[in-house]
Design a protein around this motif. Sequence first.
Motif, PDB file in Angstrom:
ATOM      1  N   LYS A  84      -4.202  18.983   8.996  1.00 43.07           N
ATOM      2  CA  LYS A  84      -3.639  17.586   8.840  1.00 43.07           C
ATOM      3  C   LYS A  84      -2.807  16.947   9.338  1.00 43.07           C
ATOM      4  CE  LYS A  84      -1.169  16.560   3.753  1.00 43.07           C
ATOM      5  NZ  LYS A  84      -0.824  17.096   2.848  1.00 43.07           N
ATOM      6  N   SER A  85      -2.553  16.151   9.627  1.00 40.53           N
ATOM      7  CA  SER A  85      -1.049  15.389  10.656  1.00 40.53           C
ATOM      8  C   SER A  85      -0.281  14.938  10.067  1.00 40.53           C
ATOM      9  CB  SER A  85      -1.853  14.485  11.724  1.00 40.53           C
ATOM     10  OG  SER A  85      -1.094  13.547  11.832  1.00 40.53           O
ATOM     11  N   HIS A  86      -0.464  14.232   9.146  1.00 39.15           N
ATOM     12  CA  HIS A  86       0.490  13.738   8.457  1.00 39.15           C
ATOM     13  C   HIS A  86       1.666  12.818   9.060  1.00 39.15           C
ATOM     14  CE1 HIS A  86       1.379  13.355   3.484  1.00 39.15           C
ATOM     15  NE2 HIS A  86       1.452  12.510   4.108  1.00 39.15           N
ATOM     16  N   GLN A  87       1.826  12.601  10.334  1.00 42.60           N
ATOM     17  CA  GLN A  87       2.540  12.084  10.891  1.00 42.60           C
ATOM     18  C   GLN A  87       2.521  10.689  10.099  1.00 42.60           C
ATOM     19  OE1 GLN A  87       4.763  13.884  11.907  1.00 42.60           O
ATOM     20  NE2 GLN A  87       3.060  15.936  12.653  1.00 42.60           N
ATOM     21  N   GLN A  88       2.119   9.643  10.002  1.00 40.08           N
ATOM     22  CA  GLN A  88       1.628   8.455   9.610  1.00 40.08           C
ATOM     23  C   GLN A  88       1.410   8.918   7.726  1.00 40.08           C
ATOM     24  OE1 GLN A  88      -1.081   6.409  11.861  1.00 40.08           O
ATOM     25  NE2 GLN A  88       0.535   6.462  13.920  1.00 40.08           N
ATOM     26  N   THR A  89       1.477   7.416   7.169  1.00 37.31           N
ATOM     27  CA  THR A  89       0.989   7.210   5.591  1.00 37.31           C
ATOM     28  C   THR A  89      -0.625   7.641   5.716  1.00 37.31           C
ATOM     29  OG1 THR A  89       0.907   5.157   5.511  1.00 37.31           O
ATOM     30  CG2 THR A  89       2.529   6.010   4.839  1.00 37.31           C
ATOM     31  N   PHE A  90      -0.670   8.605   4.849  1.00 38.29           N
ATOM     32  CA  PHE A  90      -2.503   7.863   4.258  1.00 38.29           C
ATOM     33  C   PHE A  90      -3.586   7.879   3.265  1.00 38.29           C
ATOM     34  CE2 PHE A  90      -2.747  12.854   3.565  1.00 38.29           C
ATOM     35  CZ  PHE A  90      -1.797  13.301   2.113  1.00 38.29           C
ATOM     36  N   THR A  91      -2.105   7.524   2.006  1.00 42.80           N
ATOM     37  CA  THR A  91      -2.601   6.886   0.338  1.00 42.80           C
ATOM     38  C   THR A  91      -3.164   5.429   0.924  1.00 42.80           C
ATOM     39  OG1 THR A  91      -1.203   6.040  -0.374  1.00 42.80           O
ATOM     40  CG2 THR A  91      -1.178   8.063  -0.568  1.00 42.80           C
ATOM     41  N   GLY A  92      -2.941   4.651   1.520  1.00 43.67           N
ATOM     42  CA  GLY A  92      -2.742   2.905   2.010  1.00 43.67           C
ATOM     43  C   GLY A  92      -2.192   2.653   0.295  1.00 43.67           C
ATOM     44  N   ILE A  93      -1.199   3.300  -0.356  1.00 45.53           N
ATOM     45  CA  ILE A  93      -1.059   2.581  -1.668  1.00 45.53           C
ATOM     46  C   ILE A  93       0.770   2.083  -1.456  1.00 45.53           C
ATOM     47  CG2 ILE A  93      -0.168   3.405  -3.779  1.00 45.53           C
ATOM     48  CD1 ILE A  93      -2.076   5.904  -3.987  1.00 45.53           C
ATOM     49  N   PRO A  94       1.097   1.276  -2.255  1.00 46.43           N
ATOM     50  CA  PRO A  94       2.055   0.465  -1.989  1.00 46.43           C
ATOM     51  C   PRO A  94       2.710   1.587  -2.182  1.00 46.43           C
ATOM     52  CG  PRO A  94       0.516  -1.370  -3.072  1.00 46.43           C
ATOM     53  CD  PRO A  94       0.208   0.517  -3.029  1.00 46.43           C
ATOM     54  N   PRO A  95       4.934   1.318  -1.849  1.00 49.65           N
ATOM     55  CA  PRO A  95       6.119   2.474  -2.308  1.00 49.65           C
ATOM     56  C   PRO A  95       6.377   2.026  -3.603  1.00 49.65           C
ATOM     57  CG  PRO A  95       6.569   0.323  -0.710  1.00 49.65           C
ATOM     58  CD  PRO A  95       4.606   0.779  -0.738  1.00 49.65           C
ATOM     59  N   VAL A  96       6.264   3.393  -4.198  1.00 52.43           N
ATOM     60  CA  VAL A  96       7.285   3.206  -5.680  1.00 52.43           C
ATOM     61  C   VAL A  96       8.518   2.642  -5.221  1.00 52.43           C
ATOM     62  CG1 VAL A  96       8.230   4.379  -7.651  1.00 52.43           C
ATOM     63  CG2 VAL A  96       6.286   5.583  -6.011  1.00 52.43           C
ATOM     64  N   LEU A  97       9.405   2.700  -3.917  1.00 50.73           N
ATOM     65  CA  LEU A  97      10.921   2.770  -4.120  1.00 50.73           C
ATOM     66  C   LEU A  97      10.479   0.772  -3.805  1.00 50.73           C
ATOM     67  CD1 LEU A  97      13.736   3.173  -4.064  1.00 50.73           C
ATOM     68  CD2 LEU A  97      13.821   3.982  -1.968  1.00 50.73           C
ATOM     69  N   PRO A  98      11.549  -0.059  -4.546  1.00 57.41           N
ATOM     70  CA  PRO A  98      10.752  -0.889  -4.087  1.00 57.41           C
ATOM     71  C   PRO A  98      12.006  -1.874  -3.323  1.00 57.41           C
ATOM     72  CG  PRO A  98      11.205  -0.957  -6.158  1.00 57.41           C
ATOM     73  CD  PRO A  98      11.173  -0.162  -5.645  1.00 57.41           C
ATOM     74  N   ARG A  99      11.831  -3.237  -2.220  1.00 56.16           N
ATOM     75  CA  ARG A  99      13.095  -3.244  -1.741  1.00 56.16           C
ATOM     76  C   ARG A  99      13.541  -4.600  -2.807  1.00 56.16           C
ATOM     77  NH1 ARG A  99      12.852  -4.093   3.784  1.00 56.16           N
ATOM     78  NH2 ARG A  99      10.971  -3.408   4.866  1.00 56.16           N
ATOM     79  N   PRO A 100      14.768  -4.464  -2.739  1.00 57.70           N
ATOM     80  CA  PRO A 100      16.266  -5.340  -4.226  1.00 57.70           C
ATOM     81  C   PRO A 100      15.313  -6.546  -3.422  1.00 57.70           C
ATOM     82  CG  PRO A 100      17.212  -4.571  -1.729  1.00 57.70           C
ATOM     83  CD  PRO A 100      15.922  -3.706  -1.144  1.00 57.70           C
ATOM     84  N   GLU A 101      15.501  -7.466  -4.558  1.00 55.81           N
ATOM     85  CA  GLU A 101      15.401  -9.043  -4.977  1.00 55.81           C
ATOM     86  C   GLU A 101      16.512  -9.172  -4.360  1.00 55.81           C
ATOM     87  OE1 GLU A 101      12.524 -10.310  -6.399  1.00 55.81           O
ATOM     88  OE2 GLU A 101      11.895  -8.419  -6.719  1.00 55.81           O
ATOM     89  N   THR A 102      16.110 -11.026  -4.206  1.00 56.54           N
ATOM     90  CA  THR A 102      17.763 -11.472  -3.376  1.00 56.54           C
ATOM     91  C   THR A 102      17.547 -12.138  -4.242  1.00 56.54           C
ATOM     92  OG1 THR A 102      15.957 -11.693  -1.240  1.00 56.54           O
ATOM     93  CG2 THR A 102      17.883 -13.494  -1.570  1.00 56.54           C
TER      94      THR A 102
END
Length: 323
Positions: A84-102
């Motif tokens: 298992k490498s897991h040096q990169q993401t392996f789910t393809g699911i968007p992050p839980v932590l969102p970027r702040p709204e402008t």
Amino acid sequence: MSLINQAIRRHPWKLIEALAERSLAFDRFYVTSPVCMPNRASLMTCRMPSGHGVRFNGIPLSKRNGTFVDLLRDAGYDIALIGKSHQQTFTGIPPVLPRPETRPGLHRANGELSEAVRNDLTSPDDRLEEPSFWAGESPAVPTPFYGVDHFELVTGHGDHLGDHQLLFKGSEQYEQITRVPFIWADPASDRRGRCDRIGQTLDIGATFLERARIEQAWGLQGRDLMAEGSPPDSVLIQCAHQAPMDGIGVRPNVHSLRDARYRISVFEGLQWGELYELETDPAELCNLWDDPGAAAQKARLLERLLRAELAHTETAPALVARA
């Protein structure tokens, strides 16, 4: 090969025990982070999560980072990764932590200026472990992959097994997810048996480099586990998650120090922490954080935690001039 596979299926622990009998088994070996991607990035880079940038799951290891595998390859070694490498993401699911709204009326930069550090971690080359890549026709990882010449991907994972009535990892820093088995098998060494020297994930690559007679790159933080002299007497562990955790109400960002007797953990955004004396409380059931009788030890360990953080301050890139 079929006989070996049958032996593994029938007696997996016997093979590990046979390996341990001719090896040096470390009883006090710890992760740099109990979270998958940060710890695996520390294995490859010999650096803490605060250095290589993979603070929690969901951040691919930037190829700006050099790895100990790159150094082995540069010295002429052929490198393969099977597991298992897991040096990169392996789910393809968007992050839980969102970027702040402008905020209304304000301008927000896009592209590379949207973050404090320029990166290209959304490129296809940083998504080579995701299902969409492996669902393609004849997928093959371009090599070298973080220094690896041959790449065979499988999966695996580790969580609690009911300890503390838990199954999945979260903000807790119990021994069951921070302390791990480690066996050093070297046919050219006569060092055998059990070892109580303390070590952790980022030391593995540094030990390989020393064994291969290769100098560490500037900025690597690992130490040779086989070195003579005074070994370290504590380890620093950094843990962070994207999502808030049940029980604490905030997104975990926890830094811990573990020495021969105590474990202290400090949580960002919380007024309390954890302090356990593991000789008399190996199950970590009695938190001494607010115990007046443990105040002196708490102050001592907090100072040691601060000094450990300073000792692991990022030193790369190297200086290019006096000023």
